[in-house]
Scaffold this motif. Structure first.
Motif, PDB file in Angstrom:
ATOM      1  N   GLN A 172       0.820  -1.203   0.000  1.00 44.61           N
ATOM      2  CA  GLN A 172       0.000   0.000   0.000  1.00 44.61           C
ATOM      3  C   GLN A 172       0.861   1.262   0.000  1.00 44.61           C
ATOM      4  O   GLN A 172       0.542   2.248  -0.673  1.00 44.61           O
ATOM      5  CB  GLN A 172      -0.947   0.011   1.206  1.00 44.61           C
ATOM      6  CG  GLN A 172      -2.029   1.088   1.116  1.00 44.61           C
ATOM      7  CD  GLN A 172      -2.829   1.009  -0.174  1.00 44.61           C
ATOM      8  OE1 GLN A 172      -3.446  -0.011  -0.473  1.00 44.61           O
ATOM      9  NE2 GLN A 172      -2.820   2.080  -0.961  1.00 44.61           N
ATOM     10  N   VAL A 175       2.007   1.809  -3.472  1.00 45.18           N
ATOM     11  CA  VAL A 175       0.962   2.459  -4.262  1.00 45.18           C
ATOM     12  C   VAL A 175       0.940   3.962  -3.985  1.00 45.18           C
ATOM     13  O   VAL A 175       0.853   4.778  -4.918  1.00 45.18           O
ATOM     14  CB  VAL A 175      -0.415   1.834  -3.961  1.00 45.18           C
ATOM     15  CG1 VAL A 175      -1.530   2.679  -4.569  1.00 45.18           C
ATOM     16  CG2 VAL A 175      -0.481   0.415  -4.501  1.00 45.18           C
ATOM     17  N   ARG A 179       1.528   6.787  -6.830  1.00 43.10           N
ATOM     18  CA  ARG A 179       0.517   7.801  -7.158  1.00 43.10           C
ATOM     19  C   ARG A 179       1.149   9.192  -7.247  1.00 43.10           C
ATOM     20  O   ARG A 179       0.765  10.017  -8.088  1.00 43.10           O
ATOM     21  CB  ARG A 179      -0.590   7.811  -6.117  1.00 43.10           C
ATOM     22  CG  ARG A 179      -1.505   6.597  -6.132  1.00 43.10           C
ATOM     23  CD  ARG A 179      -2.730   6.856  -5.261  1.00 43.10           C
ATOM     24  NE  ARG A 179      -3.455   5.631  -4.954  1.00 43.10           N
ATOM     25  CZ  ARG A 179      -4.295   5.016  -5.793  1.00 43.10           C
ATOM     26  NH1 ARG A 179      -4.487   5.502  -7.006  1.00 43.10           N
ATOM     27  NH2 ARG A 179      -4.926   3.910  -5.407  1.00 43.10           N
ATOM     28  N   LEU A 199      -0.445  -1.462  -7.923  1.00 39.56           N
ATOM     29  CA  LEU A 199      -1.851  -1.768  -7.650  1.00 39.56           C
ATOM     30  C   LEU A 199      -2.121  -3.265  -7.787  1.00 39.56           C
ATOM     31  O   LEU A 199      -2.910  -3.839  -7.036  1.00 39.56           O
ATOM     32  CB  LEU A 199      -2.746  -0.969  -8.595  1.00 39.56           C
ATOM     33  CG  LEU A 199      -2.822   0.533  -8.311  1.00 39.56           C
ATOM     34  CD1 LEU A 199      -3.381   1.280  -9.517  1.00 39.56           C
ATOM     35  CD2 LEU A 199      -3.670   0.808  -7.070  1.00 39.56           C
ATOM     36  N   ALA A 202      -0.930  -4.860  -4.708  1.00 42.22           N
ATOM     37  CA  ALA A 202      -1.841  -4.551  -3.607  1.00 42.22           C
ATOM     38  C   ALA A 202      -3.222  -5.181  -3.811  1.00 42.22           C
ATOM     39  O   ALA A 202      -4.114  -4.971  -2.983  1.00 42.22           O
ATOM     40  CB  ALA A 202      -1.976  -3.038  -3.462  1.00 42.22           C
ATOM     41  N   GLU A 203      -3.364  -5.930  -4.920  1.00 40.25           N
ATOM     42  CA  GLU A 203      -4.605  -6.629  -5.274  1.00 40.25           C
ATOM     43  C   GLU A 203      -5.773  -5.667  -5.485  1.00 40.25           C
ATOM     44  O   GLU A 203      -6.933  -5.998  -5.233  1.00 40.25           O
ATOM     45  CB  GLU A 203      -4.949  -7.696  -4.231  1.00 40.25           C
ATOM     46  CG  GLU A 203      -3.884  -8.783  -4.134  1.00 40.25           C
ATOM     47  CD  GLU A 203      -4.292  -9.923  -3.212  1.00 40.25           C
ATOM     48  OE1 GLU A 203      -5.296  -9.789  -2.479  1.00 40.25           O
ATOM     49  OE2 GLU A 203      -3.605 -10.960  -3.241  1.00 40.25           O
ATOM     50  N   GLU A 204      -5.458  -4.484  -5.980  1.00 35.03           N
ATOM     51  CA  GLU A 204      -6.489  -3.521  -6.384  1.00 35.03           C
ATOM     52  C   GLU A 204      -6.644  -3.639  -7.903  1.00 35.03           C
ATOM     53  O   GLU A 204      -6.224  -2.772  -8.673  1.00 35.03           O
ATOM     54  CB  GLU A 204      -6.097  -2.112  -5.948  1.00 35.03           C
ATOM     55  CG  GLU A 204      -5.963  -1.971  -4.436  1.00 35.03           C
ATOM     56  CD  GLU A 204      -5.594  -0.572  -3.980  1.00 35.03           C
ATOM     57  OE1 GLU A 204      -5.929   0.395  -4.710  1.00 35.03           O
ATOM     58  OE2 GLU A 204      -4.976  -0.436  -2.912  1.00 35.03           O
ATOM     59  N   TYR A 205      -7.233  -4.732  -8.318  1.00 27.06           N
ATOM     60  CA  TYR A 205      -7.178  -5.153  -9.710  1.00 27.06           C
ATOM     61  C   TYR A 205      -7.952  -4.246 -10.670  1.00 27.06           C
ATOM     62  O   TYR A 205      -7.489  -3.994 -11.795  1.00 27.06           O
ATOM     63  CB  TYR A 205      -7.680  -6.582  -9.845  1.00 27.06           C
ATOM     64  CG  TYR A 205      -6.760  -7.619  -9.228  1.00 27.06           C
ATOM     65  CD1 TYR A 205      -5.404  -7.361  -9.043  1.00 27.06           C
ATOM     66  CD2 TYR A 205      -7.247  -8.864  -8.844  1.00 27.06           C
ATOM     67  CE1 TYR A 205      -4.559  -8.307  -8.490  1.00 27.06           C
ATOM     68  CE2 TYR A 205      -6.402  -9.825  -8.284  1.00 27.06           C
ATOM     69  CZ  TYR A 205      -5.064  -9.537  -8.103  1.00 27.06           C
ATOM     70  OH  TYR A 205      -4.232 -10.476  -7.553  1.00 27.06           O
ATOM     71  N   ASP A 206      -9.082  -3.758 -10.271  1.00 27.82           N
ATOM     72  CA  ASP A 206      -9.885  -2.954 -11.202  1.00 27.82           C
ATOM     73  C   ASP A 206      -9.182  -1.649 -11.548  1.00 27.82           C
ATOM     74  O   ASP A 206      -9.089  -1.280 -12.726  1.00 27.82           O
ATOM     75  CB  ASP A 206     -11.265  -2.674 -10.598  1.00 27.82           C
ATOM     76  CG  ASP A 206     -12.131  -3.921 -10.534  1.00 27.82           C
ATOM     77  OD1 ASP A 206     -11.842  -4.884 -11.291  1.00 27.82           O
ATOM     78  OD2 ASP A 206     -13.077  -3.941  -9.738  1.00 27.82           O
ATOM     79  N   GLU A 207      -8.694  -0.957 -10.535  1.00 25.33           N
ATOM     80  CA  GLU A 207      -7.956   0.274 -10.816  1.00 25.33           C
ATOM     81  C   GLU A 207      -6.670  -0.038 -11.570  1.00 25.33           C
ATOM     82  O   GLU A 207      -6.271   0.703 -12.479  1.00 25.33           O
ATOM     83  CB  GLU A 207      -7.640   1.028  -9.526  1.00 25.33           C
ATOM     84  CG  GLU A 207      -6.970   2.367  -9.801  1.00 25.33           C
ATOM     85  CD  GLU A 207      -6.603   3.151  -8.550  1.00 25.33           C
ATOM     86  OE1 GLU A 207      -6.042   4.248  -8.692  1.00 25.33           O
ATOM     87  OE2 GLU A 207      -6.866   2.647  -7.441  1.00 25.33           O
ATOM     88  N   LYS A 237      -6.548 -12.010 -12.552  1.00 27.91           N
ATOM     89  CA  LYS A 237      -7.995 -11.813 -12.434  1.00 27.91           C
ATOM     90  C   LYS A 237      -8.758 -13.046 -12.871  1.00 27.91           C
ATOM     91  O   LYS A 237      -9.782 -13.425 -12.265  1.00 27.91           O
ATOM     92  CB  LYS A 237      -8.419 -10.586 -13.266  1.00 27.91           C
ATOM     93  CG  LYS A 237      -7.957  -9.265 -12.705  1.00 27.91           C
ATOM     94  CD  LYS A 237      -8.462  -8.094 -13.536  1.00 27.91           C
ATOM     95  CE  LYS A 237      -9.941  -7.847 -13.333  1.00 27.91           C
ATOM     96  NZ  LYS A 237     -10.401  -6.613 -14.021  1.00 27.91           N
TER      97      LYS A 237
END
Length: 241
Positions: A172, A175, A179, A199, A202-207, A237
């Protein structure tokens, strides 16, 4: 100690600059000159020595086992203790010869130099690359943090911080730093690709997907990392479904 007896392999620069006659003399002689005069003298010595070593190696006159090839870098730092290329060279030399604390001392001095020092961001990033190449992510993190505190608007430092954070499993925080790089340079395909990968980790796949698709769109034909990161994301995914 005579210059011909000097051996950076066995003796740290902090001792050599005191005990070696030529280095000690250079340190004292140039100390009274202006910053610009010291820089010019160090710059001349640094680059002329490197050019000479490269030429001699090319024609087979010398090799690493026969002579000490680092004297120009050491003399440049003796002349000007703030000459950035020599700080980089001596720091990495010390580290290479098993004195990481000595090496880090010189590398971290780079971060204390003024932000308008010539090529300083690239030089610090080279130092960071050296440390991460030796898997010293904690050391690189210290260097990039110090540099970022000195000049928070330089994206290279935040990019380096993001990479180190990721390698240390601090996804995180990686990330967050990534940013910042994109905020500073929104259309930089490399920074977008790196943010996308942070990302992913951090497993924030959609972003991550939207960021990497943007990175692919902006990437030149000879840069395929963004596409590789996107492909890996799509595989992850798919497995998660």
């Amino acid at each position: 100690m005579k210059s011909e007896d000097m051996n950076i392999k066995n003796t740290p620069f902090s001792r050599l600059v005191v005990e070696d006659e030529d280095l000690s003399l250079a340190r004292s002689e140039y100390a009274s000159l202006s910053d610009r005069e010291r820089w010019s003298a160090a710059d001349y010595q640094y680059h002329s020595s490197i050019a000479s070593d490269m030429f001699n190696q090319a024609i087979g006159m010398i090799n690493d086992e026969e002579v000490e090839l680092y004297y120009g870098e050491l003399l440049a730092l003796a002349i000007d203790p703030k000459y950035a290329p020599a700080l980089l060279s001596v720091g990495t030399i010390e580290y290479y010869y098993g004195r990481p604390e000595e090496g880090m001392k010189y590398l971290c001095e780079l971060a204390a130099l003024p932000p308008d020092t010539e090529d300083i961001a690239e030089i610090i990033d080279k130092a960071g690359d050296f440390l991460t190449g030796n898997q010293d992510y904690e050391g690189a993190l210290i260097l990039y943090e110090a540099a970022s505190n000195k000049n928070p608007d330089e994206p290279i430092y935040h990019d380096g911080l993001s990479y180190c954070r990721g390698k240390l499993g601090q996804y995180q925080l990686a990330v967050d730093e990534a940013r910042i790089t994109v905020d500073l340079e929104p259309d930089n395909h490399i920074y977008l690709s790196n943010l996308g990968w942070s990302l992913v980790e951090a497993e924030e796949y959609d972003e991550a997907q939207s960021v990497l698709e943007r990175a692919v769109e902006l990437s030149p034909s000879d840069y395929d990392m963004a596409q590789a990161n996107l492909d890996e994301l799509l595989k992850r995914k798919k497995k998660k479904r």
